[in-house]
Motif scaffolding. Structure first.
Motif, mmCIF file in Angstrom:
data_model
loop_
_atom_site.group_PDB
_atom_site.id
_atom_site.type_symbol
_atom_site.label_atom_id
_atom_site.label_comp_id
_atom_site.label_asym_id
_atom_site.label_seq_id
_atom_site.Cartn_x
_atom_site.Cartn_y
_atom_site.Cartn_z
ATOM 1 N N VAL A 1 21.355 31.291 76.672
ATOM 2 C CA VAL A 1 20.928 29.906 76.637
ATOM 3 C C VAL A 1 20.363 29.591 75.260
ATOM 4 C CG1 VAL A 1 19.461 28.178 77.734
ATOM 5 C CG2 VAL A 1 20.416 30.057 79.081
ATOM 6 N N PRO A 2 20.749 28.441 74.667
ATOM 7 C CA PRO A 2 20.168 28.057 73.369
ATOM 8 C C PRO A 2 18.649 27.999 73.450
ATOM 9 C CG PRO A 2 22.062 26.687 73.871
ATOM 10 C CD PRO A 2 21.786 27.490 75.098
ATOM 11 N N PRO A 3 17.979 28.232 72.327
ATOM 12 C CA PRO A 3 16.504 28.293 72.359
ATOM 13 C C PRO A 3 15.847 27.011 72.862
ATOM 14 C CG PRO A 3 17.353 29.225 70.316
ATOM 15 C CD PRO A 3 18.519 28.603 71.008
ATOM 16 N N ASN B 1 12.731 24.549 77.270
ATOM 17 C CA ASN B 1 12.575 23.469 78.247
ATOM 18 C C ASN B 1 12.501 24.043 79.653
ATOM 19 O OD1 ASN B 1 12.472 21.012 79.520
ATOM 20 N ND2 ASN B 1 14.371 20.225 78.635
ATOM 21 N N ILE B 2 13.366 25.037 79.947
ATOM 22 C CA ILE B 2 13.331 25.662 81.278
ATOM 23 C C ILE B 2 12.001 26.373 81.495
ATOM 24 C CG2 ILE B 2 14.424 27.414 82.726
ATOM 25 C CD1 ILE B 2 17.064 26.769 81.331
ATOM 26 N N ALA B 3 11.513 27.040 80.454
ATOM 27 C CA ALA B 3 10.248 27.774 80.592
ATOM 28 C C ALA B 3 9.090 26.836 80.876
ATOM 29 C CB ALA B 3 9.983 28.588 79.321
ATOM 30 N N LYS B 4 9.112 25.632 80.273
ATOM 31 C CA LYS B 4 8.031 24.689 80.525
ATOM 32 C C LYS B 4 8.040 24.215 81.969
ATOM 33 C CE LYS B 4 7.477 22.911 75.825
ATOM 34 N NZ LYS B 4 7.537 21.716 74.960
ATOM 35 N N VAL B 5 9.231 24.039 82.530
ATOM 36 C CA VAL B 5 9.300 23.570 83.914
ATOM 37 C C VAL B 5 8.944 24.682 84.882
ATOM 38 C CG1 VAL B 5 10.816 22.615 85.688
ATOM 39 C CG2 VAL B 5 10.994 21.812 83.330
ATOM 40 N N LEU B 6 9.580 25.842 84.700
ATOM 41 C CA LEU B 6 9.348 26.938 85.640
ATOM 42 C C LEU B 6 8.021 27.636 85.394
ATOM 43 C CD1 LEU B 6 12.923 28.552 85.771
ATOM 44 C CD2 LEU B 6 11.941 26.759 87.205
ATOM 45 N N ASP C 1 19.751 25.844 89.600
ATOM 46 C CA ASP C 1 20.731 24.932 88.993
ATOM 47 C C ASP C 1 20.213 24.269 87.727
ATOM 48 O OD1 ASP C 1 22.532 25.447 90.987
ATOM 49 O OD2 ASP C 1 21.988 23.698 92.198
ATOM 50 N N LEU C 2 18.914 24.419 87.433
ATOM 51 C CA LEU C 2 18.357 23.741 86.275
ATOM 52 C C LEU C 2 18.973 24.215 84.964
ATOM 53 C CD1 LEU C 2 16.323 21.702 85.196
ATOM 54 C CD2 LEU C 2 14.623 23.545 85.126
ATOM 55 N N PRO C 3 19.153 25.521 84.707
ATOM 56 C CA PRO C 3 19.761 25.934 83.426
ATOM 57 C C PRO C 3 21.159 25.347 83.216
ATOM 58 C CG PRO C 3 18.703 27.793 84.486
ATOM 59 C CD PRO C 3 18.711 26.685 85.493
#
Length: 729
Positions: free
Chosen positions: A565-567, A572-577, A630-632
């Motif tokens: 996954v691009p940085p 963005n995923i890390a902030k949500v999860l 499904d978010l990524p």
């Protein structure tokens, strides 16, 4: 676009579809069960009163000239008035009930000549008043040789049977037959009609036709102004026939080109009408060569003789003779090759007899092609469609045209790209024409583009329109080339000069091959148009279009990336999860709330509407929740869409939407692309947020269609219909 040729005829008095544009609106019904006006007129006639047209009052018809003008019915002007339908009634009364005359076959030619003379006299003016419409009169006289075509525009009526004072006429207006009903009250000043009066003193067909024509344009003055603006005869011919019309000035055309036009048009279902000179204000006058200036002559034949004096090159019509028909035998040619001239005596007897047999009717005469090119100032070509050819016996000796039509419109930001050479010219509507290799020689083609207009409207309201014809390579793909304008890749065979006219048309020949027709108008101008293509051989014509396809499916994007996954997406995923405990975030049943997805989409450059569309992709149960796994994939898909948008651009012309969709892995049909522009590109300007939302809605429509198609065996909804419904939700 549908290509067709009708093979079933209609009733002789029914309006025909003409194969290309006359049947766009379907056949009209005029019986009492479907017409309120018919029932009203019938009731008025039964009560003894005559119908009066409240929609065309005297002051509206004549304006200031209505003063000191009386409006009288034909019965008040003549003891036994007649219309076209009354002539047939009188013939039935004189002929008896089916008794055959012993000399009927012998007198057929004389009867035909007398009928032609009477028909010409009906349209010949016996003294034009101030409201005379000369172009209309000349067009009706020219159509007397094709009675079925004329009877569609001027249906037979009668002053003897079922007379109610109402008379109906039909005029072709932008692809449909418009009915105009008028009463028979005519403007009279003193003892004379203000309009035209036919040479038959008791026949009122011509003045009533003029009144209906004036009502079509709004008034007598508006109809006259339209004639003075140019093309009075040409415009009237099209409005009475519905054919594709071309106008030439023979003295200004190269002889070779003019001869090619005649040689190609005469054998086909094309009416050729020539006028000697513009009509003078004081009426027609006889020229020194015997012709009548302003009278409409019909070109009916072409022949070549041997040993003619002054022969030029064969390609330029050397030795060619043109056969013409003068209405009623008036204004016959008195120059070379006139009847009884020395040129005829110099011919071999066999050739002389052959040419005489080819001009049997009264009023026919021959003249050399060179004299024709000099003597006639205007030549009008009326290309008649296949349905009219079927219904008109006078045309059965000619080769019919095949016809194709398409109703489309130019829209700003979608397909109004401008003339060839403009930056967005590749966005114009495109139609592919295929001439098969089996075609004999070259295929004759007539291409016409008609823009929507209103009779009587100002010419300044018309747009400058035209079309270009390109030759396609043999391996050309049958789809739109969104990324390369045709003018940069293709060789233009013909580009019409832009004309601020109702219709532009070109008559040319094409060898077997593939061609592209591109109608155009001014850049970002909006108007409806009618494209008509006539060919004399079998051809295929269709609109160039794209399929609705999603090339990159969101479910496969993340899998193709292999977890790399691009940085920016990973952050963005890390902030949500990261808001959840690790065991819950990694759980198979972990779900995101709608607010959390909106926050993630906002950080990725989207808004609330885009977040709702992405949520709908993975929330078929409408629970406003998204599986965390499904978010990524969603964010990776959104990142791919963002990379298709040019970096640093805030807004782009809407004409670039098709190319942007291709770059983002999606293709849309013409109709879908038009809907996307209307929905997401106001003022023909596309912004990045609207572009991302359009892609999300396209993906959502495809997903819904696949789900519905899997559940229902016979899905009644097409993919395009599903996309259009989704765009406007």
């Amino acid at each position: 676009m549908k290509k067709f040729m009708r093979t079933r005829g209609a009733a002789p008095d029914a309006p025909r579809a003409n194969g290309h544009a006359n049947g766009v609106a379907g056949e009209l019904r005029y019986d009492d069960q479907h017409s309120t006006l018919s029932r009203c007129c019938s009731a008025a006639g039964a009560a003894g009163a005559r119908w009066e047209d409240a929609g065309f009052a005297p002051r509206a018809a004549l304006g200031r000239r209505a003063r000191a003008v009386r409006w009288l019915r034909p019965h008040e002007l003549c003891a036994r008035p007649r219309f076209m339908g009354d002539a047939e009634l009188e013939g039935e009364a004189e002929g008896g009930a089916g008794e055959a005359d012993a000399g009927e076959a012998h007198e057929a030619g004389e009867a035909l000549g007398a009928a032609a003379g009477e028909a010409a006299a009906r349209w010949r003016c016996a003294g034009a008043g101030g409201a005379a419409l000369r172009g209309l009169r000349a067009a009706a006289a020219a159509l007397a040789g094709t009675p079925r075509l004329l009877a569609r525009a001027v249906p037979p009526h009668s002053f003897r049977r079922h007379y109610t004072g109402a008379f109906r006429f039909r005029f072709w207006v932008f692809g449909t037959w418009r009915e105009v009903c008028v009463d028979d009250r005519l403007p009279v000043r003193g003892a004379h009609l203000l309009g035209s009066r036919g040479a038959l003193p008791d026949d009122f067909t011509l003045p009533l036709l003029e009144k209906a024509y004036a009502k079509l344009y709004g008034s007598y003055a508006a109809a006259q102004a339209s004639e003075r603006a140019g093309g009075g005869l040409a415009r009237a011919l099209q409005e009475l026939t519905g054919g594709v019309l071309q106008s030439f000035a023979p003295p200004q055309q190269p002889r070779a080109l003019l001869y090619q036009v005649l040689a190609a048009a005469v054998p086909r279902s094309t009416l050729l009408v020539a006028t000697a000179a513009p009509e003078k204000e004081n009426g027609t006058r006889r020229l020194r060569n015997g012709l009548l200036a302003g009278q409409a002559y019909c070109v009916t034949g072409l022949a070549r003789v041997r040993g003619a004096a002054g022969d030029a090159a064969e390609a330029e019509g050397g030795g060619a003779l043109v056969r013409l028909l003068a209405p009623g035998g008036r204004g016959l040619w008195a120059g070379a090759w006139a009847r009884g001239g020395p040129e005829w005596r110099a011919l071999a007897p066999a050739d002389r007899d052959l040419l005489a047999r080819r001009a049997p009717l009264p009023g026919h005469f021959w003249m050399s092609f060179a004299d024709f090119a000099r003597a006639f100032g205007r030549l009008e070509l009326v290309h008649v469609g296949p349905d009219d050819w079927l219904g008109e016996p006078a045309l059965h000796g000619r080769r019919p045209w095949r016809a194709v039509l398409a109703r489309r419109r130019w829209r700003a930001g979608y397909n109004a790209g401008g003339p060839p050479g403009a930056r967005a010219a590749h966005c114009n509507p495109q139609f592919q024409l295929s001439v098969p290799r089996g075609a004999a020689g070259r295929c004759h083609v007539v291409v016409s583009v008609t823009q929507q207009y209103a009779p009587g409207g100002a010419a300044s309201r018309l747009l400058a329109i035209g079309f270009a014809v390109y030759e396609l390579p043999a391996d050309a793909a049958p789809r739109r080339a969104a990324l390369a304008p045709p003018a940069e890749r293709l060789r233009a065979l013909d580009v019409t000069h832009e004309s601020r006219a109702r219709e532009v048309a070109t008559f040319f020949t094409l060898p077997p091959g593939q061609y592209l027709l591109v109608p155009h108008t001014r850049a970002r101008a909006e108007a409806a148009f009618l494209l008509r293509v006539l060919t004399d051989d079998h051809t295929d014509v269709w609109e160039v279009n794209d399929d609705n396809v999603i090339i990159r499916d969101f479910a496969s994007v993340y899998a193709e990336m292999g977890g790399n996954v691009p940085p920016d997406i990973q952050a963005n995923i890390a902030k949500v999860l990261g808001q959840w405990p690790p065991d819950e975030a990694e759980g198979a049943e972990a779900e995101l709330e709608a607010a959390q997805l909106r926050a993630a989409v906002r950080r990725a450059g989207g808004g609330r509407a885009l977040a709702a569309a992405l949520l709908a992709l993975r929330d078929p149960a409408a629970r406003a929740r998204l599986p965390a796994r499904d978010l990524p994939a969603l964010l990776a898909l959104l990142g791919g869409w963002r990379r298709a948008w040019p970096r640093g651009a805030c807004a782009l012309p809407a004409e670039r939407l098709r190319a942007l969709l291709w770059a983002a892995g999606a293709r849309a049909s013409n109709k879908v692309l038009e809907a996307l522009v209307l929905r997401h590109a106001p003022a023909a300007t596309l912004r990045r947020a609207a572009f991302l939302l359009a892609l999300a809605r396209l993906h959502l429509a495809h997903e819904r269609f696949r789900a519905l198609d899997a559940k229902v065996k016979s899905n009644p909804i097409s993919l395009e219909e599903m996309i259009l419904m989704t765009i406007y939700t």
